[in-house]
Design a protein around this motif. Structure first.
Motif, PDB file in Angstrom:
ATOM      1  N   ALA A  26       0.925  -1.162  -0.030  1.00  0.00           N
ATOM      2  CA  ALA A  26      -0.011   0.109   0.338  1.00  0.00           C
ATOM      3  C   ALA A  26       0.978   1.138   0.053  1.00  0.00           C
ATOM      4  CB  ALA A  26      -0.892  -0.130   1.451  1.00  0.00           C
ATOM      5  N   ALA A  27       0.175   2.390  -0.780  1.00  0.00           N
ATOM      6  CA  ALA A  27       1.039   3.398  -0.466  1.00  0.00           C
ATOM      7  C   ALA A  27       0.132   4.869  -0.363  1.00  0.00           C
ATOM      8  CB  ALA A  27       1.779   3.729  -1.951  1.00  0.00           C
ATOM      9  N   ASN A  28       0.666   5.860   0.321  1.00  0.00           N
ATOM     10  CA  ASN A  28      -0.186   7.153   0.299  1.00  0.00           C
ATOM     11  C   ASN A  28       0.222   7.806  -0.988  1.00  0.00           C
ATOM     12  OD1 ASN A  28      -1.130   9.508   1.164  1.00  0.00           O
ATOM     13  ND2 ASN A  28       0.743  10.066   2.532  1.00  0.00           N
ATOM     14  N   CYS A  29      -0.927   7.958  -1.784  1.00  0.00           N
ATOM     15  CA  CYS A  29      -0.563   8.727  -3.092  1.00  0.00           C
ATOM     16  C   CYS A  29      -1.290   9.990  -3.150  1.00  0.00           C
ATOM     17  CB  CYS A  29      -1.336   7.540  -4.219  1.00  0.00           C
ATOM     18  SG  CYS A  29      -0.464   6.181  -4.328  1.00  0.00           S
ATOM     19  N   THR A  30      -0.223  10.891  -3.230  1.00  0.00           N
ATOM     20  CA  THR A  30      -0.708  12.378  -3.385  1.00  0.00           C
ATOM     21  C   THR A  30      -1.792  12.714  -4.375  1.00  0.00           C
ATOM     22  OG1 THR A  30       1.465  13.055  -2.364  1.00  0.00           O
ATOM     23  CG2 THR A  30       0.247  14.675  -3.392  1.00  0.00           C
ATOM     24  N   VAL A  31      -2.687  13.151  -4.284  1.00  0.00           N
ATOM     25  CA  VAL A  31      -3.509  13.936  -5.158  1.00  0.00           C
ATOM     26  C   VAL A  31      -4.057  15.386  -5.223  1.00  0.00           C
ATOM     27  CG1 VAL A  31      -5.041  11.394  -5.281  1.00  0.00           C
ATOM     28  CG2 VAL A  31      -5.734  13.441  -3.941  1.00  0.00           C
ATOM     29  N   SER A  32      -3.340  16.095  -3.983  1.00  0.00           N
ATOM     30  CA  SER A  32      -3.630  17.436  -3.915  1.00  0.00           C
ATOM     31  C   SER A  32      -2.341  18.339  -3.329  1.00  0.00           C
ATOM     32  CB  SER A  32      -4.870  17.638  -3.132  1.00  0.00           C
ATOM     33  OG  SER A  32      -5.150  19.035  -3.116  1.00  0.00           O
ATOM     34  N   ILE A  33      -1.973  19.133  -3.896  1.00  0.00           N
ATOM     35  CA  ILE A  33      -0.744  19.997  -3.134  1.00  0.00           C
ATOM     36  C   ILE A  33      -1.018  21.521  -3.335  1.00  0.00           C
ATOM     37  CG2 ILE A  33       1.522  20.599  -3.090  1.00  0.00           C
ATOM     38  CD1 ILE A  33       2.300  17.993  -4.404  1.00  0.00           C
ATOM     39  N   TRP A  34      -1.081  22.021  -4.347  1.00  0.00           N
ATOM     40  CA  TRP A  34      -1.421  23.453  -4.711  1.00  0.00           C
ATOM     41  C   TRP A  34      -2.609  23.544  -5.321  1.00  0.00           C
ATOM     42  CZ3 TRP A  34       1.354  25.893  -1.542  1.00  0.00           C
ATOM     43  CH2 TRP A  34       2.540  25.910  -1.511  1.00  0.00           C
ATOM     44  N   ASP A  35      -3.455  22.226  -5.349  1.00  0.00           N
ATOM     45  CA  ASP A  35      -4.755  22.270  -6.179  1.00  0.00           C
ATOM     46  C   ASP A  35      -5.911  22.894  -5.416  1.00  0.00           C
ATOM     47  OD1 ASP A  35      -4.053  20.129  -8.497  1.00  0.00           O
ATOM     48  OD2 ASP A  35      -3.050  19.540  -6.440  1.00  0.00           O
ATOM     49  N   ARG A  59      -6.186  -1.020  -5.654  1.00  0.00           N
ATOM     50  CA  ARG A  59      -7.299  -1.170  -5.089  1.00  0.00           C
ATOM     51  C   ARG A  59      -7.419  -0.138  -4.169  1.00  0.00           C
ATOM     52  NH1 ARG A  59      -9.807  -5.184  -1.330  1.00  0.00           N
ATOM     53  NH2 ARG A  59     -10.400  -3.159  -0.624  1.00  0.00           N
ATOM     54  N   PRO A  60      -8.737   0.428  -3.868  1.00  0.00           N
ATOM     55  CA  PRO A  60      -8.749   1.640  -2.780  1.00  0.00           C
ATOM     56  C   PRO A  60      -8.599   1.216  -1.398  1.00  0.00           C
ATOM     57  CG  PRO A  60     -10.768   0.969  -3.664  1.00  0.00           C
ATOM     58  CD  PRO A  60     -10.151   0.402  -4.382  1.00  0.00           C
ATOM     59  N   VAL A  61      -7.797   1.974  -0.554  1.00  0.00           N
ATOM     60  CA  VAL A  61      -7.680   1.756   0.839  1.00  0.00           C
ATOM     61  C   VAL A  61      -8.345   2.664   1.681  1.00  0.00           C
ATOM     62  CG1 VAL A  61      -6.144   1.522   2.710  1.00  0.00           C
ATOM     63  CG2 VAL A  61      -5.628   0.368   0.507  1.00  0.00           C
ATOM     64  N   GLU A  62      -9.317   2.282   2.638  1.00  0.00           N
ATOM     65  CA  GLU A  62      -9.917   3.227   3.464  1.00  0.00           C
ATOM     66  C   GLU A  62      -9.877   2.666   4.811  1.00  0.00           C
ATOM     67  OE1 GLU A  62     -13.828   4.045   2.292  1.00  0.00           O
ATOM     68  OE2 GLU A  62     -13.376   4.929   0.206  1.00  0.00           O
ATOM     69  N   THR A  63      -9.466   1.421   5.019  1.00  0.00           N
ATOM     70  CA  THR A  63      -9.331   0.921   6.394  1.00  0.00           C
ATOM     71  C   THR A  63      -8.004   0.076   6.279  1.00  0.00           C
ATOM     72  OG1 THR A  63     -10.454  -1.354   5.773  1.00  0.00           O
ATOM     73  CG2 THR A  63     -11.806   0.514   6.455  1.00  0.00           C
ATOM     74  N   THR A  64      -7.624  -0.458   7.455  1.00  0.00           N
ATOM     75  CA  THR A  64      -6.329  -1.313   7.489  1.00  0.00           C
ATOM     76  C   THR A  64      -6.768  -2.945   6.972  1.00  0.00           C
ATOM     77  OG1 THR A  64      -6.738  -1.629   9.958  1.00  0.00           O
ATOM     78  CG2 THR A  64      -5.162   0.142   9.328  1.00  0.00           C
ATOM     79  N   ASP A  65      -7.901  -3.162   7.372  1.00  0.00           N
ATOM     80  CA  ASP A  65      -8.384  -4.350   6.670  1.00  0.00           C
ATOM     81  C   ASP A  65      -8.172  -4.324   4.943  1.00  0.00           C
ATOM     82  OD1 ASP A  65      -8.821  -5.583   8.835  1.00  0.00           O
ATOM     83  OD2 ASP A  65     -10.934  -5.205   8.833  1.00  0.00           O
ATOM     84  N   ASP A  66      -8.526  -3.145   4.344  1.00  0.00           N
ATOM     85  CA  ASP A  66      -8.225  -3.258   2.982  1.00  0.00           C
ATOM     86  C   ASP A  66      -6.639  -3.108   2.648  1.00  0.00           C
ATOM     87  OD1 ASP A  66     -10.891  -2.528   2.250  1.00  0.00           O
ATOM     88  OD2 ASP A  66     -10.630  -0.295   2.563  1.00  0.00           O
ATOM     89  N   ILE A  67      -5.971  -2.926   3.403  1.00  0.00           N
ATOM     90  CA  ILE A  67      -4.303  -3.084   3.156  1.00  0.00           C
ATOM     91  C   ILE A  67      -4.005  -4.454   3.270  1.00  0.00           C
ATOM     92  CG2 ILE A  67      -1.969  -2.880   4.184  1.00  0.00           C
ATOM     93  CD1 ILE A  67      -3.052  -0.019   5.080  1.00  0.00           C
ATOM     94  N   GLY A  74      -2.753  -9.762  -3.992  1.00  0.00           N
ATOM     95  CA  GLY A  74      -1.744  -9.352  -4.718  1.00  0.00           C
ATOM     96  C   GLY A  74      -2.019  -8.073  -5.373  1.00  0.00           C
ATOM     97  N   ARG A  75      -2.621  -7.209  -4.985  1.00  0.00           N
ATOM     98  CA  ARG A  75      -2.858  -5.840  -5.799  1.00  0.00           C
ATOM     99  C   ARG A  75      -2.185  -4.761  -4.658  1.00  0.00           C
ATOM    100  NH1 ARG A  75      -9.031  -4.922  -7.451  1.00  0.00           N
ATOM    101  NH2 ARG A  75      -9.342  -5.918  -5.204  1.00  0.00           N
ATOM    102  N   VAL A  76      -1.957  -3.563  -5.073  1.00  0.00           N
ATOM    103  CA  VAL A  76      -1.477  -2.335  -4.625  1.00  0.00           C
ATOM    104  C   VAL A  76      -2.501  -1.654  -3.928  1.00  0.00           C
ATOM    105  CG1 VAL A  76       0.137  -0.548  -4.585  1.00  0.00           C
ATOM    106  CG2 VAL A  76       0.528  -2.674  -6.084  1.00  0.00           C
ATOM    107  N   GLY A  77      -2.629  -1.246  -2.688  1.00  0.00           N
ATOM    108  CA  GLY A  77      -3.679  -0.514  -2.181  1.00  0.00           C
ATOM    109  C   GLY A  77      -3.371   0.847  -2.226  1.00  0.00           C
ATOM    110  N   ILE A  78      -4.137   1.632  -2.862  1.00  0.00           N
ATOM    111  CA  ILE A  78      -4.021   3.020  -2.890  1.00  0.00           C
ATOM    112  C   ILE A  78      -4.773   3.780  -1.795  1.00  0.00           C
ATOM    113  CG2 ILE A  78      -4.197   4.942  -4.475  1.00  0.00           C
ATOM    114  CD1 ILE A  78      -2.362   2.919  -5.555  1.00  0.00           C
ATOM    115  N   ILE A  79      -3.916   4.632  -1.086  1.00  0.00           N
ATOM    116  CA  ILE A  79      -4.235   5.685  -0.023  1.00  0.00           C
ATOM    117  C   ILE A  79      -4.479   6.928  -0.550  1.00  0.00           C
ATOM    118  CG2 ILE A  79      -4.336   6.419   2.374  1.00  0.00           C
ATOM    119  CD1 ILE A  79      -2.216   3.891   2.778  1.00  0.00           C
ATOM    120  N   ILE A  80      -5.757   7.421  -0.649  1.00  0.00           N
ATOM    121  CA  ILE A  80      -5.675   8.736  -1.079  1.00  0.00           C
ATOM    122  C   ILE A  80      -5.336   9.754   0.027  1.00  0.00           C
ATOM    123  CG2 ILE A  80      -7.520  10.557  -1.770  1.00  0.00           C
ATOM    124  CD1 ILE A  80      -7.124   8.516  -3.750  1.00  0.00           C
ATOM    125  N   GLY A  81      -4.280  10.595  -0.510  1.00  0.00           N
ATOM    126  CA  GLY A  81      -3.624  11.650   0.610  1.00  0.00           C
ATOM    127  C   GLY A  81      -3.461  13.072  -0.065  1.00  0.00           C
TER     128      GLY A  81
END
Length: 319
Positions: A26-35, A59-67, A74-81
């Protein structure tokens, strides 16, 4: 379990494939900085589309169970950050909306002053504003991790003391390794750990060495120093991988609000985005190998690679 505390790549299928090949859980993936609000909504909408188009990879991650599910599937969990809460535009209702859309980690300010607090490049840091205190309280209530990586010293201290849940420096380096305004002192790292918080160490060469000529060994040195200061249960990795972006994006990041003059001048020579030995996202397994060469125990390696992140996120997000 491998968790990257922050990535800000130029998101596309190629990056998702490299994350998958690297074994990132899983990774914290940036979607907003100066936006602004609308731009951030468009960025989130892009990820919603990619979850459908690349559901074999991410796949989206909203809980630690999602991770944990991401690991099993076998997928990468995407944390919206977010790396800045400017997109909230001072409205707590927007923060709640972003949470409903998947926001789980958010930095209070990015380099400069906003309505919430001061960034690390401000000459005067007045600390959290009253709105900032309300925002931290709302993030605690919602279960959004408070990130202080680019935040000024006083604003950071205020947020740590104000928050009822642990907070994080998701991607930083020790000032003891290289005295840079973006890096954190031993005192700051010890303080956040004493309050149950967390330090993710990043790989950017210009934060690891004054000459910017860092190697993978320099990165592991920085992680080792942070472990000695903050303790083995409070340290992880936040690479700050910017793969796919060029010099124009770096200038955008270092500008005032993404549109104004540069906060700090760009050097004559292009800044290297990665240390030698860790040039691409797909090289992530090299970190594990470097830790093994140091003779680290399997328990320590597991904690730093992801187990510490998982514990922290469980404490902040809840069950």
């Amino acid at each position: 379990m491998v968790v990257d505390g922050l990535m800000v790549c130029r998101w596309d299928q190629g990056i998702f494939e490299e994350m998958h090949a690297a074994g990132i859980t899983a990774a914290n993936c940036t979607v907003s900085i100066w936006d602004d609000f609308r731009e951030t909504m468009e960025n989130i909408a892009s990820f919603k589309r990619w979850f459908d188009e690349h559901d074999d990879l991410i796949r989206p991650v909203e809980t630690t169970d999602d991770i944990r599910r991401a690991k099993d599937e076998g997928r990468v969990g995407i944390i919206i950050g977010f790396q800045n809460l400017g997109a909230v535009e001072g409205r707590l209702s927007y923060l709640r909306l972003f949470h409903e859309l998947g926001l789980r980690i958010a930095q209070l300010a990015y380099n400069t002053q906003n309505l919430i607090g001061a960034g690390c490049y401000e000459s005067r840091d007045g600390g959290l504003t009253e709105l900032g205190r309300e925002v931290v309280s709302s993030m605690n209530e919602l279960g959004v991790l408070v990130d202080l990586s680019h935040v000024g010293k006083q604003t950071s201290k205020d947020a740590i003391e104000c928050s009822t849940r642990p907070v994080a420096y998701s991607h930083t380096c020790p000032a003891a390794v290289h005295n840079h305004p973006r890096n954190k002192t031993d005192e700051e790292m010890r303080f956040i750990a004493e309050h149950g918080g967390f330090v993710g160490v990043n790989i950017l060469p210009w934060f690891l060495r004054a000459d910017g000529e860092a190697t993978l060994a320099d990165f592991v040195d920085a992680v080792e120093h942070t472990l000695n200061v903050a303790g083995e249960d409070h340290v992880g990795i936040g690479t700050d991988f910017m793969q796919g972006h060029g010099a124009d994006y770096l200038a955008y990041l270092r500008s005032h609000q993404g549109r104004g003059p540069l906060i700090t001048p760009l050097p004559d020579q292009p800044l290297k985005q990665t240390p030698e030995g860790l040039e691409r996202v797909s090289d992530f397994p090299q970190i594990t190998e470097a830790m093994e060469r140091r003779g680290w125990s399997e328990e320590r390696i597991r904690k730093v690679l992801g187990e510490n992140w998982l514990r922290l996120l469980r404490e902040v997000w809840g069950a």
